[in-house]
Every structure is written in structure tokens, then in C-alpha cells.
Write a protein that holds these residues in place. Structure first.
Motif, PDB file in Angstrom:
ATOM      1  N   GLU A 135       0.833  -1.204   0.000  1.00 45.59           N
ATOM      2  CA  GLU A 135       0.000   0.000   0.000  1.00 45.59           C
ATOM      3  C   GLU A 135       0.865   1.251   0.000  1.00 45.59           C
ATOM      4  OE1 GLU A 135      -2.322  -0.668   3.467  1.00 45.59           O
ATOM      5  OE2 GLU A 135      -3.951  -1.701   2.398  1.00 45.59           O
ATOM      6  N   CYS A 136       1.948   1.224   0.744  1.00 51.20           N
ATOM      7  CA  CYS A 136       2.875   2.358   0.762  1.00 51.20           C
ATOM      8  C   CYS A 136       3.456   2.579  -0.631  1.00 51.20           C
ATOM      9  CB  CYS A 136       3.990   2.109   1.780  1.00 51.20           C
ATOM     10  SG  CYS A 136       5.187   3.471   1.900  1.00 51.20           S
ATOM     11  N   GLY A 137       3.820   1.484  -1.302  1.00 52.70           N
ATOM     12  CA  GLY A 137       4.350   1.599  -2.655  1.00 52.70           C
ATOM     13  C   GLY A 137       3.328   2.183  -3.616  1.00 52.70           C
ATOM     14  N   ALA A 138       2.068   1.790  -3.455  1.00 57.61           N
ATOM     15  CA  ALA A 138       1.007   2.318  -4.327  1.00 57.61           C
ATOM     16  C   ALA A 138       0.791   3.807  -4.069  1.00 57.61           C
ATOM     17  CB  ALA A 138      -0.286   1.542  -4.096  1.00 57.61           C
ATOM     18  N   ILE A 139       0.821   4.206  -2.809  1.00 56.43           N
ATOM     19  CA  ILE A 139       0.666   5.627  -2.468  1.00 56.43           C
ATOM     20  C   ILE A 139       1.836   6.431  -3.020  1.00 56.43           C
ATOM     21  CG2 ILE A 139       0.675   7.259  -0.540  1.00 56.43           C
ATOM     22  CD1 ILE A 139      -0.916   5.173   1.053  1.00 56.43           C
ATOM     23  N   LEU A 140       3.031   5.884  -2.902  1.00 50.84           N
ATOM     24  CA  LEU A 140       4.217   6.561  -3.423  1.00 50.84           C
ATOM     25  C   LEU A 140       4.119   6.730  -4.937  1.00 50.84           C
ATOM     26  CD1 LEU A 140       7.087   7.691  -3.189  1.00 50.84           C
ATOM     27  CD2 LEU A 140       7.933   5.336  -3.307  1.00 50.84           C
ATOM     28  N   ARG A 141       3.745   5.656  -5.642  1.00 46.37           N
ATOM     29  CA  ARG A 141       3.643   5.726  -7.099  1.00 46.37           C
ATOM     30  C   ARG A 141       2.616   6.771  -7.536  1.00 46.37           C
ATOM     31  NH1 ARG A 141       4.571   2.064 -11.296  1.00 46.37           N
ATOM     32  NH2 ARG A 141       6.403   1.533 -10.049  1.00 46.37           N
ATOM     33  N   GLN A 142       1.426   6.743  -6.905  1.00 45.68           N
ATOM     34  CA  GLN A 142       0.369   7.676  -7.275  1.00 45.68           C
ATOM     35  C   GLN A 142       0.756   9.114  -6.952  1.00 45.68           C
ATOM     36  OE1 GLN A 142      -2.299   7.177  -9.044  1.00 45.68           O
ATOM     37  NE2 GLN A 142      -3.020   9.284  -8.869  1.00 45.68           N
ATOM     38  N   THR A 143       1.380   9.329  -5.794  1.00 46.30           N
ATOM     39  CA  THR A 143       1.760  10.682  -5.398  1.00 46.30           C
ATOM     40  C   THR A 143       2.850  11.230  -6.315  1.00 46.30           C
ATOM     41  OG1 THR A 143       1.253  10.090  -3.095  1.00 46.30           O
ATOM     42  CG2 THR A 143       2.482  12.114  -3.455  1.00 46.30           C
ATOM     43  N   GLN A 144       3.815  10.389  -6.671  1.00 46.94           N
ATOM     44  CA  GLN A 144       4.854  10.834  -7.588  1.00 46.94           C
ATOM     45  C   GLN A 144       4.278  11.144  -8.969  1.00 46.94           C
ATOM     46  OE1 GLN A 144       7.877   7.704  -7.229  1.00 46.94           O
ATOM     47  NE2 GLN A 144       9.192   9.152  -6.155  1.00 46.94           N
ATOM     48  N   LEU A 145       3.307  10.347  -9.413  1.00 45.77           N
ATOM     49  CA  LEU A 145       2.677  10.617 -10.706  1.00 45.77           C
ATOM     50  C   LEU A 145       1.943  11.954 -10.669  1.00 45.77           C
ATOM     51  CD1 LEU A 145       1.772   9.890 -13.543  1.00 45.77           C
ATOM     52  CD2 LEU A 145      -0.102   8.545 -12.544  1.00 45.77           C
ATOM     53  N   GLU A 146       1.191  12.199  -9.615  1.00 50.71           N
ATOM     54  CA  GLU A 146       0.463  13.469  -9.503  1.00 50.71           C
ATOM     55  C   GLU A 146       1.433  14.650  -9.477  1.00 50.71           C
ATOM     56  OE1 GLU A 146      -1.927  13.136  -6.017  1.00 50.71           O
ATOM     57  OE2 GLU A 146      -3.270  11.622  -6.855  1.00 50.71           O
ATOM     58  N   ALA A 147       2.553  14.487  -8.762  1.00 51.08           N
ATOM     59  CA  ALA A 147       3.540  15.561  -8.695  1.00 51.08           C
ATOM     60  C   ALA A 147       4.214  15.771 -10.051  1.00 51.08           C
ATOM     61  CB  ALA A 147       4.582  15.244  -7.625  1.00 51.08           C
ATOM     62  N   ALA A 148       4.507  14.678 -10.760  1.00 55.12           N
ATOM     63  CA  ALA A 148       5.133  14.798 -12.082  1.00 55.12           C
ATOM     64  C   ALA A 148       4.196  15.496 -13.061  1.00 55.12           C
ATOM     65  CB  ALA A 148       5.517  13.412 -12.600  1.00 55.12           C
ATOM     66  N   ILE A 149       2.908  15.180 -12.996  1.00 53.71           N
ATOM     67  CA  ILE A 149       1.943  15.859 -13.865  1.00 53.71           C
ATOM     68  C   ILE A 149       1.888  17.351 -13.538  1.00 53.71           C
ATOM     69  CG2 ILE A 149      -0.525  16.068 -14.362  1.00 53.71           C
ATOM     70  CD1 ILE A 149      -0.732  13.032 -14.132  1.00 53.71           C
ATOM     71  N   LEU A 150       1.895  17.686 -12.246  1.00 53.78           N
ATOM     72  CA  LEU A 150       1.931  19.094 -11.851  1.00 53.78           C
ATOM     73  C   LEU A 150       3.200  19.775 -12.348  1.00 53.78           C
ATOM     74  CD1 LEU A 150       0.593  19.612  -8.197  1.00 53.78           C
ATOM     75  CD2 LEU A 150      -0.054  20.849 -10.271  1.00 53.78           C
ATOM     76  N   PHE A 151       4.309  19.037 -12.320  1.00 51.55           N
ATOM     77  CA  PHE A 151       5.585  19.561 -12.814  1.00 51.55           C
ATOM     78  C   PHE A 151       5.456  19.963 -14.286  1.00 51.55           C
ATOM     79  CE2 PHE A 151       9.492  18.555 -15.164  1.00 51.55           C
ATOM     80  CZ  PHE A 151      10.418  19.393 -14.553  1.00 51.55           C
ATOM     81  N   GLN A 214       2.427  31.093 -10.616  1.00 52.31           N
ATOM     82  CA  GLN A 214       2.618  31.154  -9.167  1.00 52.31           C
ATOM     83  C   GLN A 214       1.699  30.183  -8.443  1.00 52.31           C
ATOM     84  OE1 GLN A 214       5.123  32.769  -7.720  1.00 52.31           O
ATOM     85  NE2 GLN A 214       5.711  33.318  -9.810  1.00 52.31           N
ATOM     86  N   SER A 215       0.466  30.073  -8.905  1.00 50.56           N
ATOM     87  CA  SER A 215      -0.484  29.151  -8.278  1.00 50.56           C
ATOM     88  C   SER A 215      -0.001  27.706  -8.386  1.00 50.56           C
ATOM     89  CB  SER A 215      -1.852  29.305  -8.936  1.00 50.56           C
ATOM     90  OG  SER A 215      -2.777  28.366  -8.410  1.00 50.56           O
ATOM     91  N   LEU A 216       0.499  27.329  -9.549  1.00 55.22           N
ATOM     92  CA  LEU A 216       0.990  25.966  -9.735  1.00 55.22           C
ATOM     93  C   LEU A 216       2.260  25.715  -8.933  1.00 55.22           C
ATOM     94  CD1 LEU A 216       0.353  25.439 -13.557  1.00 55.22           C
ATOM     95  CD2 LEU A 216      -0.797  24.284 -11.663  1.00 55.22           C
ATOM     96  N   ARG A 217       3.080  26.727  -8.737  1.00 50.08           N
ATOM     97  CA  ARG A 217       4.275  26.571  -7.889  1.00 50.08           C
ATOM     98  C   ARG A 217       3.861  26.211  -6.462  1.00 50.08           C
ATOM     99  NH1 ARG A 217       6.958  30.981  -6.821  1.00 50.08           N
ATOM    100  NH2 ARG A 217       8.924  29.939  -6.287  1.00 50.08           N
ATOM    101  N   TYR A 218       2.847  26.891  -5.951  1.00 54.54           N
ATOM    102  CA  TYR A 218       2.361  26.586  -4.604  1.00 54.54           C
ATOM    103  C   TYR A 218       1.735  25.185  -4.552  1.00 54.54           C
ATOM    104  CZ  TYR A 218       3.202  31.235  -2.665  1.00 54.54           C
ATOM    105  OH  TYR A 218       3.793  32.375  -2.187  1.00 54.54           O
ATOM    106  N   ASP A 219       0.985  24.827  -5.588  1.00 49.43           N
ATOM    107  CA  ASP A 219       0.369  23.495  -5.617  1.00 49.43           C
ATOM    108  C   ASP A 219       1.434  22.398  -5.616  1.00 49.43           C
ATOM    109  OD1 ASP A 219      -2.117  24.635  -5.688  1.00 49.43           O
ATOM    110  OD2 ASP A 219      -2.395  24.410  -7.857  1.00 49.43           O
TER     111      ASP A 219
END
Length: 431
Positions: A135-151, A214-219
Motif C-alpha cells: 500500500e505504501c508503494g502504491a501511495i508513493l507511485r500515485q503521489t509521484q505521478l500526480e507531482a510529475a503531472i503538476l511539474f 505562481q499558483s501551480l508553484r504553490y500546488d
């Protein structure tokens, strides 16, 4: 599934999250230092590392994994013995009014679990620990994907903001051109008012684009728990796609969600075995000695007690565990098929976005820029009217924004497909 196979799966799942760059957060933090260089443009590597080391949801999942691992040791503990002291025949009436007739019993009682309960309980706890790690691995994968998309969203917003400034500058240049023609009597004064209003609108759009950045930087900073970003916006370009990404075989060898579903199946099997073992009654042995105050005599005691399973043989619990096991097996199959479907969709969208980007860059944008330049020259020479010039400029703006959006789509679909296939940067490697 045999006990050996189940144990092997638990070991494999645990091993998958005990080593490697992305696995460390589910065990021990890989680094305590921030991966971000203050003031410098943020990179995808820094984003992935920062999520792994500092994202609150990942850290919480890692602590829950440690808690489950501690429960494994607790599950293997033996039952504590019971020490008892019992006094009889005292403080009554007649000859029992004092302590002369007292009988004192000292006893030691120990319950022995039969049916391999302790081992099965530890095995179930070990399966739950493996599930928590998955479950930790799944949370890590999903969170990194969301952050990469925001990037990549932030990178596209930066390009939009830069082009908005460029468009505002072009509009101001056109204002100066119209002013010259109006002063020379070659253009009507309303044309000057028209281009000035248009220039103001583009300046306002540029301010809005700057605010979006600026908004996306904060997000993005909030993804790893920072209230204020200390990094500059990234410089991104459309991903260079390896052929393996576009033509890869559609299959899911390993994915955190699939690993989690497999771990859940192991948990349900372990729980079913544990429930079956509960039908075996435990044996409690007791031993001690009794002292008789009247004659100063002592006697040994020994006892055996076993529950008599007449009303409850734990059959319903075994049945319920069996149903849950079947449900978890079906869930794993469904997750695997869903991941394959997502992989196919992401690959198709990626190929389409790449083709759109190529067409827009090589044809539409070039033609739009050429048309605008020609219209400005023609307007200065009095060959074209102002409406033609403004129309070609709008076409240029639309073409440039379409290129930026297509490049953003390529990057997002690329990172999504990499997440589904377990390719870099989700292997801990940034390419």
C-alpha cells in the motif's frame, strides 16, 4: 496456495519495497536533505526525490508499514501464564471465624494453543505487513505521478506566460505602427483605439498567465508539505519518446496496485487458515499446591481444562474468510485488466499527441508566424487593413498555444505510461 508459496509472496512483496530509490520511503528514508536547490529551476528528479522523502501521505504510509512489522513480532508471542492465590474457609462463623481452618491454594496456569494458532497468527500478521508495504508503494507511485503531472503543468504554464509576454510586446509594437500611420493620415484614429484596447487585453492575459504559474508553484510545493515554494519554475520540453514506450507489449508484470492486490489475496488466505485453526480448542494446564492451616498439611494440585465446542465451532468465520478470499482473487484479476486498459489508452493518447505536436510545430505554427509577419509588413505598406493583421496575430497566438498544449499532453501521457509500465523515473532513474 501452500504455506511455502504464501510465505514466498510475502517475502517478495517486502523485498520489492526494501531496496531501490523509490522503495526506501516505505522502510527507511533514503535521504534527510532536500533535493531542491533554492532559487534554481526545479527538476523532475528533485520532484520525485522530494515526494519520496517528504510527502506527508508517503511518510504516514511508511510509519503504518513499520507498525504492521512490529505487529508481526507481537503476533508470535506466547500466551502469558496466570499465577493465582486463593484463600478458603476464613472469616466465617463458628470454627471458621478465624484462620485456623483456612486453606490456601497457590496455582500456576498456562494455556497451550493447539492447531498451530500462534504460527498462523504470525503468518497472518506478516501478510498484513507485506500488504502495508505494498500500500505504501502504491501511495508513493500515485503521489509521484500526480507531482510529475503538476511539474509538466507548471512547465507548460511557464511557456504560456512567456508567450503571453511576447504577444503583449507584439501588440505594443503594432500600436506604435498604427500611431505612425494615423499621424501620417494613412489610418483612421479609431484603429488606434482598437489596437490599444487589444494591447491592454493581452497585457491583462499576461498577468493572468503569470498568476497561473505562481499558483501551480504553490500546488507543487504543497505535494511534499511546503507552504511556500523556494524553487524557480522549471524549463520543460516535449519528451523524447523511446520506441519501447510506443511499441511495448501490453502487459503488466508488476505495478504497486497489482502488488497490493496480490498481497491482499495472501492476507485473506492467511486469515482463512487462522479462522480454521480456531476450531481446534486450546488446552489449559494448571498446577500448584494447597496448604491446610488446621493440620499444617500440604497437597499438590494438577488440573486440565479444555473448551467443549458444542455451540461454536467457528464454522461461520471460516466461511466468511473463504468468501473474502474469493472476492480478493476476483479483485486482483479486475485490477490487472484495468491496468492493461489504462496502459493501452495512455499509449494511444501518447501516440496521438505526438503526431499532433509534430504537425503543429512543423506546419501550423510556421505558417501562422509567416502569415502574421506578412500581414504586418502589408499593413505598414497600406496593402492590408488592420482587421487582417489582427486576425493573423490571433491565428499565431492560437497556433503557439496549441503547440504548448500538445507538448504538455505528450509529457503527461508519457509520464502516465511510464507510471503504468514501471519505467524511469519510477525506477529511481531519471532519463
Amino acid at each position: 496456495m501452500s504455506k511455502l508459496q504464501r510465505g514466498a509472496i510475502c517475502v517478495l512483496i517486502a523485498a520489492a519495497f526494501s531496496g531501490g530509490a523509490v522503495a526506501a520511503p516505505c522502510g527507511e528514508p533514503s535521504s534527510s536533505a532536500s533535493a531542491i536547490v533554492p532559487g534554481a529551476p526545479i527538476t523532475l528528479r528533485a520532484v520525485m526525490d522530494e515526494i519520496a522523502n517528504a510527502a506527508p501521505q508517503v511518510r504516514r504510509a511508511a510509519l503504518e508499514t513499520k507498525a504492521r512489522q512490529a505487529e508481526v513480532d507481537q503476533a508470535g508471542r506466547r500466551l502469558n501464564p496466570i499465577v493465582g492465590v486463593e484463600l478458603e474457609n476464613f472469616a466465617g462463623s463458628g470454627p471458621l471465624s478465624g484462620f485456623g481452618e483456612t486453606e490456601t491454594t497457590f496455582s500456576l496456569e498456562q494455556t497451550f494453543e493447539l492447531g498451530n494458532k500462534r504460527s498462523l497468527r504470525r503468518e497472518a500478521a506478516n501478510a498484513n505487513a507485506a500488504l502495508a508495504s505494498a500500500e505504501c508503494g502504491a501511495i508513493l507511485r500515485q503521489t509521484q505521478l500526480e507531482a510529475a503531472i503538476l511539474f509538466y503543468e507548471l512547465g507548460a504554464a511557464v511557456q504560456v506566460a512567456d508567450f503571453a509576454n511576447e504577444s503583449a510586446a507584439l501588440a505594443q509594437t503594432l500600436v506604435e505602427t498604427v500611431e505612425t500611420r494615423v499621424k501620417a493620415g494613412a489610418a483612421a484614429p479609431p484603429e488606434l483605439s482598437r489596437v490599444r484596447a487589444d494591447a491592454i487585453a493581452l497585457q491583462a492575459a499576461a498577468e493572468g498567465a503569470k498568476a497561473r504559474v505562481q499558483s501551480l508553484r504553490y500546488d507543487l510545493a504543497a505535494m511534499w508539505g511546503d507552504a511556500a515554494p523556494n524553487f524557480a519554475a522549471p524549463v520543460t520540453k516535449a519528451a523524447s519518446l523511446p520506441s519501447a514506450i510506443l511499441t511495448g507489449e501490453t502487459k503488466i508484470d508488476s505495478h504497486p496496485l497489482l502488488d497490493m492486490a496480490s498481497a491482499q489475496t495472501v492476507v485473506s488466505e492467511a486469515n482463512q487458515d487462522l479462522a480454521q485453526s480456531q476450531s481446534m480448542p486450546d488446552v489449559t494446564l494448571s498446577a500448584g499446591f494447597r496448604r491446610f492451616e488446621q493440620g499444617n498439611d500440604n497437597a499438590l494440585l494438577f488440573g486440565v481444562s479444555v473448551p467443549f465446542p458444542i455451540f461454536d465451532k467457528n464454522r461461520d468465520a471460516v466461511k466468511a474468510a473463504g468468501f473474502l478470499r474469493q472476492a480478493d482473487m476476483l479483485n486482483r484479476v479486475a485490477i490487472e485488466r484495468d491496468l492493461i486498459s489504462q496502459q493501452n489508452a495512455a499509449r494511444a493518447q501518447l501516440i496521438s499527441a505526438q503526431k499532433q505536436l509534430s504537425l503543429l510545430e512543423t506546419n501550423a505554427l510556421r505558417e501562422a508566424r509567416s502569415a502574421y509577419d506578412a500581414s504586418v509588413k502589408g499593413y505598414r505598406a497600406g496593402k492590408f487593413d488592420l482587421t487582417t493583421t489582427l486576425t493573423t496575430r490571433k491565428a499565431l497566438i492560437d497556433a503557439k498555444l496549441a503547440v504548448i498544449d500538445a507538448a504538455r499532453t505528450v509529457n503527461i501521457q508519457d509520464i502516465t505510461l511510464r507510471s503504468l509500465t514501471g519505467a524511469a523515473p519510477f525506477t529511481g532513474d531519471i532519463q
